[in-house]
Design a protein around this motif. Sequence first.
Motif, mmCIF file in Angstrom:
data_model
loop_
_atom_site.group_PDB
_atom_site.id
_atom_site.type_symbol
_atom_site.label_atom_id
_atom_site.label_comp_id
_atom_site.label_asym_id
_atom_site.label_seq_id
_atom_site.Cartn_x
_atom_site.Cartn_y
_atom_site.Cartn_z
ATOM 1 N N GLY A 1 -13.665 10.862 -32.112
ATOM 2 C CA GLY A 1 -14.194 12.178 -31.764
ATOM 3 C C GLY A 1 -15.381 12.545 -32.622
ATOM 4 N N ASP A 2 -15.607 13.836 -32.740
ATOM 5 C CA ASP A 2 -16.737 14.353 -33.498
ATOM 6 C C ASP A 2 -16.616 13.974 -34.978
ATOM 7 O OD1 ASP A 2 -19.059 16.319 -33.825
ATOM 8 O OD2 ASP A 2 -17.551 17.140 -35.200
ATOM 9 N N LYS A 3 -17.717 13.458 -35.536
ATOM 10 C CA LYS A 3 -17.692 12.990 -36.916
ATOM 11 C C LYS A 3 -17.389 14.115 -37.901
ATOM 12 C CE LYS A 3 -20.450 10.492 -40.360
ATOM 13 N NZ LYS A 3 -21.735 9.788 -40.614
ATOM 14 N N THR A 4 -17.956 15.290 -37.675
ATOM 15 C CA THR A 4 -17.710 16.428 -38.571
ATOM 16 C C THR A 4 -16.247 16.832 -38.544
ATOM 17 O OG1 THR A 4 -19.977 17.233 -38.258
ATOM 18 C CG2 THR A 4 -18.351 18.805 -39.095
ATOM 19 N N ALA A 5 -15.650 16.849 -37.350
ATOM 20 C CA ALA A 5 -14.246 17.218 -37.225
ATOM 21 C C ALA A 5 -13.352 16.182 -37.898
ATOM 22 C CB ALA A 5 -13.870 17.371 -35.757
#
Length: 210
Positions: A141-145
């Motif tokens: 998924g999203d790298k930041t998340a």
Amino acid sequence: MLLVPVLAFVFLYTFGTNRYALPTYLPTGVDSTLVEGKWRRDTVFHQLADFRFTSQSGRVVTQREVAANGLYVANFFYTTCPGACPRMNSQMARVQERYRKDPRVKLVSFTVDPAQDSVAVLERYAEQYGAIAGKWFFLTGDKTALYRLITDEFRLEAPKGQAPGIEHSQKLYLVDRDHRVRGIYDGTKTKDVERLMTEIDVLLYSYEHE
């Protein structure tokens, strides 16, 4: 002579029960509560926030789903990792086989390289380890998340001397139905994984005998 059986009964009644309580990890502070006129201090433990990532099948998976009425074992990896990750996921496969028929036990593997590990890549990787659909989830998924999950929720840190970033780990985490970490293990060591499976049994037993 008459006292011997009495003393034996008292001994067995008092000391004959084995008790094994799992610890809880990741303390956040201490809370005080008033009990019968006296203040009692209790440690407060971190409760993992919910997550939403995409599995190897393309379906969105949340923590609520994988922890519902049971527990899950989590780890962090990337598909091109040459050493520790294959050993760790081979041990995860052992855990899957042990609890193949128990729907309360799930496995969750988070990639730390979402740019490389697409859904299609994870699907092929999951097949290598015989991941059972709905049992063992490989998530991206999203790298930041993902970074927030790793650092803020599971509290993994980058190795000393390296810049902060998403890091894989050899650790396996046992997470209960209340989203609290109840065990941390070295996923490359057979003996540690044996302890993990013993403690899964203990946690499941505690659910059945509250």
